[in-house]
Design a protein around this motif. Structure first.
Motif, mmCIF file in Angstrom:
data_model
loop_
_atom_site.group_PDB
_atom_site.id
_atom_site.type_symbol
_atom_site.label_atom_id
_atom_site.label_comp_id
_atom_site.label_asym_id
_atom_site.label_seq_id
_atom_site.Cartn_x
_atom_site.Cartn_y
_atom_site.Cartn_z
ATOM 1 N N GLY A 1 -1.235 -5.589 8.048
ATOM 2 C CA GLY A 1 -0.894 -4.590 7.039
ATOM 3 C C GLY A 1 -2.066 -4.184 6.178
ATOM 4 N N ARG A 2 -3.283 -4.443 6.640
ATOM 5 C CA ARG A 2 -4.458 -4.162 5.817
ATOM 6 C C ARG A 2 -5.070 -2.797 6.085
ATOM 7 N NH1 ARG A 2 -5.509 -10.260 5.926
ATOM 8 N NH2 ARG A 2 -5.492 -10.770 3.701
ATOM 9 N N ILE A 3 -4.817 -2.195 7.226
ATOM 10 C CA ILE A 3 -5.313 -0.848 7.491
ATOM 11 C C ILE A 3 -4.170 0.007 8.042
ATOM 12 C CG2 ILE A 3 -7.692 -1.577 7.891
ATOM 13 C CD1 ILE A 3 -7.199 -1.098 10.906
ATOM 14 N N VAL A 4 -4.247 1.309 7.760
ATOM 15 C CA VAL A 4 -3.231 2.243 8.245
ATOM 16 C C VAL A 4 -3.812 3.241 9.232
ATOM 17 C CG1 VAL A 4 -1.855 2.038 6.156
ATOM 18 C CG2 VAL A 4 -3.618 3.826 6.298
ATOM 19 N N GLY A 5 -5.132 3.204 9.434
ATOM 20 C CA GLY A 5 -5.743 4.156 10.339
ATOM 21 C C GLY A 5 -7.158 3.767 10.689
ATOM 22 N N ILE A 6 -7.704 4.514 11.657
ATOM 23 C CA ILE A 6 -9.075 4.316 12.132
ATOM 24 C C ILE A 6 -9.746 5.682 12.210
ATOM 25 C CG2 ILE A 6 -10.533 3.519 14.042
ATOM 26 C CD1 ILE A 6 -8.027 1.861 14.978
ATOM 27 N N GLN B 1 0.836 -1.188 0.000
ATOM 28 C CA GLN B 1 0.000 0.000 0.000
ATOM 29 C C GLN B 1 0.878 1.248 0.000
ATOM 30 O OE1 GLN B 1 -2.573 -0.614 3.438
ATOM 31 N NE2 GLN B 1 -4.113 -1.522 2.123
ATOM 32 N N THR B 2 0.628 2.116 -0.961
ATOM 33 C CA THR B 2 1.394 3.351 -1.064
ATOM 34 C C THR B 2 0.445 4.521 -1.267
ATOM 35 O OG1 THR B 2 1.636 3.061 -3.458
ATOM 36 C CG2 THR B 2 3.400 2.212 -2.067
ATOM 37 N N ALA B 3 0.821 5.668 -0.737
ATOM 38 C CA ALA B 3 0.002 6.871 -0.903
ATOM 39 C C ALA B 3 0.910 8.020 -1.304
ATOM 40 C CB ALA B 3 -0.720 7.220 0.398
ATOM 41 N N SER B 4 0.388 8.902 -2.173
ATOM 42 C CA SER B 4 1.184 10.062 -2.576
ATOM 43 C C SER B 4 1.296 11.061 -1.435
ATOM 44 C CB SER B 4 0.559 10.732 -3.802
ATOM 45 O OG SER B 4 -0.775 11.127 -3.534
ATOM 46 N N ALA B 5 0.315 11.091 -0.536
ATOM 47 C CA ALA B 5 0.359 11.951 0.647
ATOM 48 C C ALA B 5 0.017 11.093 1.855
ATOM 49 C CB ALA B 5 -0.631 13.105 0.507
ATOM 50 N N PRO B 6 0.976 10.827 2.745
ATOM 51 C CA PRO B 6 0.703 9.948 3.885
ATOM 52 C C PRO B 6 -0.318 10.554 4.830
ATOM 53 C CG PRO B 6 2.844 11.011 4.111
ATOM 54 C CD PRO B 6 2.351 11.324 2.734
ATOM 55 N N LEU B 7 -0.915 9.702 5.675
ATOM 56 C CA LEU B 7 -1.890 10.184 6.641
ATOM 57 C C LEU B 7 -1.237 11.196 7.570
ATOM 58 C CD1 LEU B 7 -3.921 7.047 7.803
ATOM 59 C CD2 LEU B 7 -4.826 9.074 6.682
ATOM 60 N N PRO B 8 -1.753 12.406 7.621
ATOM 61 C CA PRO B 8 -1.150 13.405 8.511
ATOM 62 C C PRO B 8 -1.555 13.172 9.958
ATOM 63 C CG PRO B 8 -3.045 14.348 7.388
ATOM 64 C CD PRO B 8 -2.854 12.960 6.827
ATOM 65 N N ARG B 9 -0.641 13.408 10.870
ATOM 66 C CA ARG B 9 -0.946 13.345 12.291
ATOM 67 C C ARG B 9 -1.250 14.749 12.808
ATOM 68 N NH1 ARG B 9 0.095 8.481 14.746
ATOM 69 N NH2 ARG B 9 1.169 6.960 13.438
#
Length: 328
Positions: free
Chosen positions: A169-174, A6-14
């Motif tokens: 590795g199936r989710i990166v956030g909630i 899984q790749t994203a052009s803009a990662p999840l911001p904290r």
């Protein structure tokens, strides 16, 4: 079956505020690409960290797939590539086949993440929910955020399932819109043990409590209209100024009453969409306050109600606590 990379052009911001964007519609009910682009540009000008497109606040359950694609495409094309801005796309489905079709169609447009709730309609077991999420997540290489929203899905995902999905590795956030403080505590414990797992809250009237408990940010509907309050709240939280955070939360909670306008023949959802869109029309940001059928078109009836809250927002903005000079 293992999850695809899984790749994203803009990662999840904290430490982030990302509004669940309402979907601008043309008078015929189709996508209003120009207004969608205007709204995204407005969010970026306000220094918001991103937006959830096609979430519950975006009327996702009522939009045909081709309209969803048009809205997402307009949002992605409108963002300024020189400024980090995360675009999350919402999925809503009755079952895995429907969800996979949506996921694959929207993944082609390359949003940064996908927001996936449980399927609607049945009270699935944890084992059945794991099968569902595994099927959906493995159908895309776009990172997935799990959406806890039992008020719509009538089932709770829970920490055990979400922890398993994260470890696989199936989710990166909630995104947690449960309204349950016990689940907030479970999920902050979950993310504390998994530094790469991000937790956002959709509980608008208690963002301060979730941040204090260890949450990373918020996806609040009011940030469509009053983003300055949410941005100040999270900046004060970064400074550890919790008494000032509480004061800003109290202002947000006063503005939250904008959602409540009694219109004969209109559901709460119809009123919500009309109110937020009319506020954006009054602000010159979008062109129309059109809502999806079969919602009652009540924008003309809430116009004065909205104006009063826009005036209240301007008044309360003047009393926002200042930031420390180092952080400002």
């Amino acid at each position: 079956m293992s999850a695809p990379a899984q790749t994203a052009s803009a990662p999840l911001p904290r430490s982030a505020i990302m509004p669940p964007m309402v979907t601008p519609l043309a008078p015929d009910g189709g996508a209003d690409a120009a207004s969608t682009a205007s709204l995204v540009r407005h969010f970026q000008q306000q220094s918001l960290d991103g937006a959830l497109v096609l979430g519950s606040s975006g009327e996702n359950a009522l939009l045909p797939l081709e309209t969803k694609r048009a809205v997402l495409e307009a949002a992605l094309e409108a963002r300024d590539p020189e400024t980090p801005f995360h675009v999350m796309a919402g999925i809503t489905a009755m079952g895995p086949a429907d969800a996979v079709a949506q996921v694959q169609a929207l993944s082609e447009l390359r949003p940064d993440t996908l927001l996936v709730p449980a399927p609607v309609g049945f009270g699935f077991s944890p084992a059945e929910l794991h099968t569902y999420f595994a099927t959906v997540c493995d159908a895309t290489d776009v990172p997935v955020v799990a959406y806890e929203v039992p008020g719509r899905t009538h089932v709770t995902l829970g920490a055990a399932l979400l922890g398993r999905l994260a470890d696989e590795g199936r989710i990166v956030g909630i995104k947690d819109s449960s309204g349950q403080i016990g689940l907030v505590q479970d999920y902050t414990a979950l993310t504390a043990e998994r530094p790469n797992l991000v937790l956002y809250t959709g509980m608008e009237t208690s963002i301060d409590a979730v941040l204090l408990a260890g949450g990373d940010g918020a996806i609040p509907g009011l940030a469509n209209v009053f983003p300055q309050f949410h941005l100040r709240l999270i900046a004060l939280a970064r400074e550890g100024r919790w008494e000032d955070v509480r004061r800003v939360q109290q202002s947000i909670n006063r503005l939250h009453d904008i959602y409540f306008a009694d219109v004969a023949g209109a559901s709460f959802s119809a009123g919500f969409f009309a109110i937020v869109k009319d506020a954006l029309v009054q602000g010159g940001i979008i062109e129309h306050a059109t809502v999806s059928a079969p919602f009652t078109d009540c924008a003309p009836l809430v116009h004065d109600h909205v104006r009063r809250f826009l005036d209240l927002g301007a008044e309360l903005s003047e009393a926002l606590p200042a930031l420390d000079s180092v952080s400002a």
